[in-house]
Write a protein that holds these residues in place. Structure first.
Motif, PDB file in Angstrom:
ATOM      1  N   SER A  69       0.545  -1.631  -0.189  1.00  0.00           N
ATOM      2  CA  SER A  69       0.216   0.051   0.195  1.00  0.00           C
ATOM      3  C   SER A  69       1.119   0.806   0.420  1.00  0.00           C
ATOM      4  O   SER A  69      -0.075   2.130  -0.820  1.00  0.00           O
ATOM      5  CB  SER A  69      -1.049   0.013   1.603  1.00  0.00           C
ATOM      6  OG  SER A  69      -1.608  -0.924   1.284  1.00  0.00           O
ATOM      7  N   ALA A  70       1.776   1.565   0.868  1.00  0.00           N
ATOM      8  CA  ALA A  70       2.472   2.282   0.857  1.00  0.00           C
ATOM      9  C   ALA A  70       3.586   2.236  -0.122  1.00  0.00           C
ATOM     10  O   ALA A  70       3.643   3.730  -0.874  1.00  0.00           O
ATOM     11  CB  ALA A  70       3.709   2.033   2.192  1.00  0.00           C
TER      12      ALA A  70
ATOM     13  N   ASP B 197       1.403   3.795  -2.531  1.00  0.00           N
ATOM     14  CA  ASP B 197       1.017   5.574  -2.862  1.00  0.00           C
ATOM     15  C   ASP B 197       2.113   6.522  -2.960  1.00  0.00           C
ATOM     16  O   ASP B 197       1.642   7.616  -3.371  1.00  0.00           O
ATOM     17  CB  ASP B 197       0.605   5.852  -0.642  1.00  0.00           C
ATOM     18  CG  ASP B 197      -0.809   5.265  -0.362  1.00  0.00           C
ATOM     19  OD1 ASP B 197      -1.643   5.383  -1.194  1.00  0.00           O
ATOM     20  OD2 ASP B 197      -0.542   5.043   0.383  1.00  0.00           O
TER      21      ASP B 197
ATOM     22  N   ARG C 162       1.749   7.081  -6.732  1.00  0.00           N
ATOM     23  CA  ARG C 162       0.808   8.119  -6.887  1.00  0.00           C
ATOM     24  C   ARG C 162       1.248   9.797  -7.163  1.00  0.00           C
ATOM     25  O   ARG C 162       0.767  10.879  -8.021  1.00  0.00           O
ATOM     26  CB  ARG C 162      -0.677   7.333  -6.508  1.00  0.00           C
ATOM     27  CG  ARG C 162      -1.092   5.973  -6.691  1.00  0.00           C
ATOM     28  CD  ARG C 162      -2.730   6.591  -6.287  1.00  0.00           C
ATOM     29  NE  ARG C 162      -2.422   6.003  -5.017  1.00  0.00           N
ATOM     30  CZ  ARG C 162      -2.093   5.025  -4.686  1.00  0.00           C
ATOM     31  NH1 ARG C 162      -2.664   3.810  -5.810  1.00  0.00           N
ATOM     32  NH2 ARG C 162      -2.398   4.716  -3.316  1.00  0.00           N
ATOM     33  N   ALA C 163       1.832   9.495  -6.190  1.00  0.00           N
ATOM     34  CA  ALA C 163       2.506  11.328  -5.512  1.00  0.00           C
ATOM     35  C   ALA C 163       3.735  11.527  -6.295  1.00  0.00           C
ATOM     36  O   ALA C 163       3.900  12.540  -6.650  1.00  0.00           O
ATOM     37  CB  ALA C 163       3.255  10.988  -3.916  1.00  0.00           C
TER      38      ALA C 163
ATOM     39  N   ASN D 246       7.437   8.481   2.679  1.00  0.00           N
ATOM     40  CA  ASN D 246       6.866   7.836   1.851  1.00  0.00           C
ATOM     41  C   ASN D 246       7.420   7.834   0.447  1.00  0.00           C
ATOM     42  O   ASN D 246       6.607   8.285  -0.506  1.00  0.00           O
ATOM     43  CB  ASN D 246       5.553   7.471   2.199  1.00  0.00           C
ATOM     44  CG  ASN D 246       5.362   6.394   1.481  1.00  0.00           C
ATOM     45  OD1 ASN D 246       6.062   5.444   1.150  1.00  0.00           O
ATOM     46  ND2 ASN D 246       3.985   6.346   0.758  1.00  0.00           N
TER      47      ASN D 246
END
Length: 470
Positions: A323-324, A327, A330-331, A361
Motif C-alpha cells: 500500500s505504501a 501511494d 501515485r505521488a 514515503n
C-alpha cells in the motif's frame, strides 16, 4: 622510468613517515580530543600511502572484508565509515599503479557517463556542501567498478572469494542471532565499531497477527540490506568457488536469505533460478537435481510459519508495504513537477534521516529514485546501464557455463525484483558498493563467455573451476 618514479615515491613516503612520527607522538601526548583525532587521521594517511604504494591489493582485500562483515561499521573513536578509506584507496591505487593500457568494457563506459551526468545534476541542483559530499561518496562507490577491474585477474578473484567468505561469516552470525539471541545482544560485541548504538529490534521483527518473527539482519542490521548483501555473495560464490566448498557456502547463504524474510531477495533469487531452468542448456540430470533442490527448499520454507506468512502476505490487500509503495508511486509525478530534468537534489533530508524518509514515503524503486534525485537524464543513463547488464546476463544464461548462467539469472532477478521494491542501492553508499561488486563480476563473467566462445571448452559444471579464477 616508471620503476624509478615508483622508487622515488617510496623514498619520499619513508622520509615523511620518519619525520612525522616524533611530531605525531608529541601531539598525541600533549593534545586534547581534537588533536588525538587529527593524529589518528595523519597516521591513517601515512599507513594508507605506504599500503597504496607497496601493496595496493591489500586495500581491495580490506574492502572485501569490511563491506561483507562490517558494512556499517566505523573506525573506533573516529566517525569515519570503515568502507570509505578502502574504497577511495583502490581508486587512487588504480591511478598510481597504471599498468598496460586496458580497454574499457562497454558497461564501464556507460558507468562513467552515469557518474558524469550525475555531476551535472549536482551542479544544477546543489544547494550546499552536503550535496557535493553525497555525490563524492556515491561516485567512489560507483567508480569502484573501474578501479577493481584494473587489478590483475588473480587478485580480483581473490577479492571476490574474500567477500564471499566474510558474507558467509556474517550470515552465520545472523543465523546464530535468530536461533539463540531473541534480545539481539550479540551485536553489542561489535560496539567498538559503532554497532548496537540504535534500537535494532525494530529491524529484526515483523508481526503477522498475534505472532512475532525474528528476521535475520546480521551485521547489515536491516534484513532487506542483508538480503541484498547475501544475494550478491551467492552470485559470486557460484562463479568463484568449486566443489563441496561452493555447495556448503551456497546452502548457508540460501538458508540465510530465506531467514531474512526479504521478499525482494527471495523472489530475486527464485526468478534467477527459474530463468536458468528455462533458458540454459544443462544436462537433464543437473536440471532434475536443481528442480528437486528447489522443491525441497520450497517445502521447508512453506512449513515454516514465518516464511509462509511473509510470502503469502505479499499478495494480500492488507499488505502495508504494498500500500505504501502504491501511494508513493501515485505521488511521484507531483513531487517531480518542475524538477524532471535535473531532479530534486542529492543532499535531501529523506536520504539522510530514516524518520524523514518514512514520513515522506518517497518512491522505493531504484530507477525512479535515481530520477527523483538526479533527473531524467541521469535516470535514462542508469536504465541503459541496467539494460546492458541484463543483455550480458541473458548471454551468460545461454552460455555453456552453469555457474555463469546462475550469476546472470540472479543479476536479472535483482534488476526486475529487488531494484523495483527498494531504493537502498541508490541511496546507501555501502549497498551501492555491493552492487558495484556485482557489476565487476558481471563484466568478468561476460569476458569469460567471450573467451570461451573463441576457444570452445566442455560445458562448465559445478565441479569445474571457472577459467577466470585460475
Amino acid at each position: 622510468m616508471r620503476r624509478a618514479m615508483r622508487s622515488h615515491s617510496e623514498l619520499l613516503t619513508g622520509i615523511a613517515i620518519v619525520v612525522a612520527c616524533p611530531i605525531v607522538a608529541a601531539l598525541a601526548i600533549t593534545g586534547g580530543t581534537p588533536v588525538v583525532l587529527a593524529v589518528g587521521a595523519l597516521a591513517a594517511v601515512a599507513i594508507g600511502m605506504y599500503v597504496g604504494i607497496r601493496h595496493p591489493q591489500w586495500l581491495a582485500w580490506g574492502l572485501a572484508v569490511v563491506l561483507a562483515f562490517l558494512p556499517f561499521g566505523y573506525f573506533p573513536g573516529i566517525h569515519v565509515p570503515l568502507y570509505l578509506p578502502f574504497a577511495a584507496g583502490i581508486l587512487l591505487a588504480a591511478v598510481v599503479h597504471r599498468g598496460e593500457p586496458t580497454a574499457f568494457h562497454p558497461l564501464e563506459k556507460v558507468l562513467i557517463v552515469f557518474v558524469l551526468v550525475s555531476g551535472l545534476s549536482v551542479i544544477a541542483t546543489g544547494r550546499s556542501l552536503i550535496d557535493v559530499a553525497e555525490l563524492v561518496k556515491w561516485s567512489i562507490a560507483t567508480l569502484a567498478v573501474v578501479a577493481l577491474l584494473r587489478f590483475p585477474p588473480a587478485d580480483l578473484a581473490k577479492f571476490g572469494r574474500i567477500y564471499v567468505y566474510f558474507v558467509t561469516l556474517n550470515a552465520v552470525f545472523g543465523i546464530a542471532v535468530v536461533a539463540a539471541d531473541p534480545n539481539h545482544r550479540f551485536i553489542k560485541l561489535f560496539s567498538p565499531f559503532g554497532y548496537g548504538a540504535v534500537d535494532t529490534g525494530r529491524f529484526v521483527y515483523t508481526e503477522e497477527g498475534a505472532q512475532r518473527f525474528m528476521r535475520l539482519g546480521g551485521l547489515w542490521v536491516d534484513p532487506n540490506m542483508a538480503g541484498i548483501g547475501m544475494m550478491i555473495g551467492l552470485a559470486l560464490a557460484v562463479v568463484l568457488l568449486i566443489g563441496s566448498q561452493r555447495i556448503v557456502i551456497a546452502t548457508i547463504l540460501s538458508v540465510a536469505i530465506v531467514l531474512t524474510l526479504s521478499r525482494a531477495a527471495i523472489f530475486s533469487v527464485l526468478v534467477g533460478v527459474f530463468l536458468v531452468l528455462l533458458f540454459h542448456s544443462m544436462r537433464a540430470r543437473n536440471r532434475g537435481i536443481a528442480i528437486g533442490a528447489i522443491g525441497l527448499v520450497a517445502t521447508a520454507a512453506m512449513l515454516t510459519p514465518a516464511v509462509r506468512a511473509r510470502v503469502f502476505s505479499s499478495f494480500g490487500a492488507d499488505d502495508a508495504g504494498s500500500s505504501a509503495r502504491g501511494d508513493a508511486l501515485r505521488a511521484f509525478p507531483g513531487q517531480m513537477s518542475g524538477h524532471w530534468l535535473f531532479g530534486l537534489g542529492w543532499g535531501r533530508p529523506e536520504f539522510k534521516d530514516g524518520g524523514t524518509a518514512f514520513t515522506l514515503n518517497f518512491v522505493a524503486n531504484v530507477p525512479l529514485i535515481t530520477i527523483y534525485r538526479g533527473g531524467l537524464i541521469v535516470g535514462a543513463v542508469f536504465i541503459a546501464l541496467l539494460a546492458l547488464g541484463c543483455i550480458m546476463s541473458g548471454r551468460a544464461i545461454r552460455s555453456d557455463s552453469t555457474a555463469n548462467a546462475l550469476f546472470g539469472g540472479i543479476f536479472i532477478g535483482m534488476c526486475f525484483v529487488a531494484l523495483q521494491l527498494d531504493h537502498m542501492v541508490a541511496t546507501i553508499q555501502q549497498v551501492t558498493l555491493m552492487f558495484s561488486i556485482l557489476l565487476v563480476f558481471l563484466i568478468v563473467v561476460d569476458q569469460d563467455r567471450q573467451r570461451s566462445r573463441h576457444a570452445p571448452q566442455s560445458p562448465t559444471d559445478f565441479a569445474k573451476e571457472p577459467s577466470y579464477s585460475q
